[in-house]
Write an enzyme that holds these catalytic residues in place. Structure first.
Site, PDB file in Angstrom:
ATOM      1  N   MET A 162     -70.403  36.850 103.679  1.00  0.00           N
ATOM      2  CA  MET A 162     -71.687  37.451 103.352  1.00  0.00           C
ATOM      3  C   MET A 162     -72.608  37.527 104.573  1.00  0.00           C
ATOM      4  O   MET A 162     -73.731  37.022 104.539  1.00  0.00           O
ATOM      5  CB  MET A 162     -72.329  36.675 102.198  1.00  0.00           C
ATOM      6  CG  MET A 162     -71.513  36.760 100.918  1.00  0.00           C
ATOM      7  SD  MET A 162     -70.992  38.459 100.541  1.00  0.00           S
ATOM      8  CE  MET A 162     -70.634  38.354  98.807  1.00  0.00           C
ATOM      9  N   HIS A 222     -64.866  45.185  99.352  1.00  0.00           N
ATOM     10  CA  HIS A 222     -66.168  45.253  98.678  1.00  0.00           C
ATOM     11  C   HIS A 222     -65.954  45.665  97.226  1.00  0.00           C
ATOM     12  O   HIS A 222     -65.183  46.584  96.952  1.00  0.00           O
ATOM     13  CB  HIS A 222     -67.088  46.250  99.401  1.00  0.00           C
ATOM     14  CG  HIS A 222     -68.454  46.317  98.787  1.00  0.00           C
ATOM     15  ND1 HIS A 222     -69.381  45.315  98.964  1.00  0.00           N
ATOM     16  CD2 HIS A 222     -69.022  47.229  97.973  1.00  0.00           C
ATOM     17  CE1 HIS A 222     -70.481  45.625  98.282  1.00  0.00           C
ATOM     18  NE2 HIS A 222     -70.285  46.779  97.678  1.00  0.00           N
ATOM     19  N   GLU A 258     -70.916  48.174 112.425  1.00  0.00           N
ATOM     20  CA  GLU A 258     -72.068  47.265 112.381  1.00  0.00           C
ATOM     21  C   GLU A 258     -73.020  47.536 111.218  1.00  0.00           C
ATOM     22  O   GLU A 258     -73.994  46.815 111.028  1.00  0.00           O
ATOM     23  CB  GLU A 258     -72.812  47.176 113.729  1.00  0.00           C
ATOM     24  CG  GLU A 258     -73.234  48.441 114.363  1.00  0.00           C
ATOM     25  CD  GLU A 258     -72.143  49.026 115.270  1.00  0.00           C
ATOM     26  OE1 GLU A 258     -72.505  49.860 116.084  1.00  0.00           O
ATOM     27  OE2 GLU A 258     -70.957  48.684 115.148  1.00  0.00           O
TER      28      GLU A 258
HETATM   29  C1  GAR Z   1     -65.448  39.559  96.188  1.00  0.00           C
HETATM   30  O1  GAR Z   1     -65.704  40.199  94.957  1.00  0.00           O
HETATM   31  C2  GAR Z   1     -65.719  40.496  97.345  1.00  0.00           C
HETATM   32  O2  GAR Z   1     -65.359  41.815  97.081  1.00  0.00           O
HETATM   33  C3  GAR Z   1     -67.212  40.357  97.508  1.00  0.00           C
HETATM   34  O3  GAR Z   1     -67.451  38.988  97.330  1.00  0.00           O
HETATM   35  C4  GAR Z   1     -66.465  38.438  96.442  1.00  0.00           C
HETATM   36  C5  GAR Z   1     -65.832  37.257  97.127  1.00  0.00           C
HETATM   37  O4  GAR Z   1     -64.936  36.618  96.265  1.00  0.00           O
HETATM   38  N1  GAR Z   1     -67.643  40.830  98.801  1.00  0.00           N
HETATM   39  C6  GAR Z   1     -68.774  41.500  99.011  1.00  0.00           C
HETATM   40  O5  GAR Z   1     -69.586  41.724  98.135  1.00  0.00           O
HETATM   41  C7  GAR Z   1     -68.983  41.966 100.440  1.00  0.00           C
HETATM   42  N2  GAR Z   1     -70.047  42.877 100.528  1.00  0.00           N
HETATM   43  P1  GAR Z   1     -63.814  35.657  96.855  1.00  0.00           P
HETATM   44  O6  GAR Z   1     -64.551  34.626  97.744  1.00  0.00           O
HETATM   45  O7  GAR Z   1     -63.229  35.006  95.644  1.00  0.00           O
HETATM   46  O8  GAR Z   1     -62.833  36.469  97.619  1.00  0.00           O
END
Ligand code: GAR
Length: 205
Positions: free
Chosen positions: A91, A110, A143
């Site tokens: 994040m 994502h 970026e």
């Molecule tokens: C996932 O749903 C991923 O797509 C999202 O965070 C979650 C992490 O889950 N990522 C984003 O939103 C990036 N912008 P995880 O730690 O179980 O893989």
């Protein structure tokens, strides 16, 4: 020589686990996960990596300027000889320095059909907007936030009785599937980029 994957995460780590499992069972062939880096202490993903005896590093980002922090992460990846960087629930925005250090070698997953719903709580954004088709995207990272050329997407139909949790769960299932597939394509070099389009060459059987 096996291709070496560096994973960056901030939390749960289910996408990392899906990649690790695909490496183990050969769905991502000739590869290994060289290191898992988290910017957050206590990220469950780090414990998951440790239990698979994968090298881990926690590099807290709090209070550090973006590029100063990214230089520390890049040094850890460099030390681990990472060929490809996979963001898995990481994040943080990457600095231009970091993006330039790994040109076309950083992927992100994502939970929306980009360019719809970038940023936080993408699944909730999709539900609130009332879309009938949600999904997930694997893309090269630049970026900008959740931007960069798209490698793969998967659609997930929204049901009338969906909550953020039920929709997220079905999207997550697709995330795990397409992330491994995208990593395989990229590691095998089976693509070319024309403008924003990532054109994928078929697998040679
Ligand atoms: C996932 O749903 C991923 O797509 C999202 O965070 C979650 C992490 O889950 N990522 C984003 O939103 C990036 N912008 P995880 O730690 O179980 O893989």
């Amino acid at each position: 020589m096996k291709k070496r994957i560096g994973v960056l995460l901030s939390g749960r780590g289910s996408n990392f686990e899906a990649l690790a499992e695909s490496v183990r069972n050969g769905r991502i062939p000739n590869a290994e996960i060289a290191i898992v880096v988290s910017n957050r202490e206590g990220a469950p993903g780090i414990d998951k990596a440790k239990s698979r005896t994968i090298q881990t590093r926690v590099i807290p980002s709090k209070g550090l300027e973006r590029e100063t922090y990214d230089r520390q992460v890049a040094a850890a990846l460099e030390e681990a000889n990472a060929d490809l960087v996979c963001l898995a629930g990481y994040m943080r925005l990457l600095s231009p320095f970091f993006v330039a250090a790994y040109p076309r070698r950083i992927l992100n997953i994502h939970p929306s059909l980009l360019p719809a719903f970038p940023g936080l709580e993408a699944q909730r954004q999709a539900l609130e907007h009332g879309v009938k088709l949600a999904g997930c995207t694997v893309h090269f990272v630049d970026e900008n936030l959740d931007a960069g050329p798209i490698v793969l997407q998967a659609g997930v139909a929204v049901r009338d009785d969906d909550t953020e949790e039920t929709l997220s769960e079905r999207i997550l299932h697709e995330e795990h599937r397409i992330y491994s597939e995208a990593v395989r394509i990229v590691l095998e070099g089976r693509f070319r980029i024309e403008g924003r389009r990532v054109l994928i060459q078929p697998e040679i059987k």
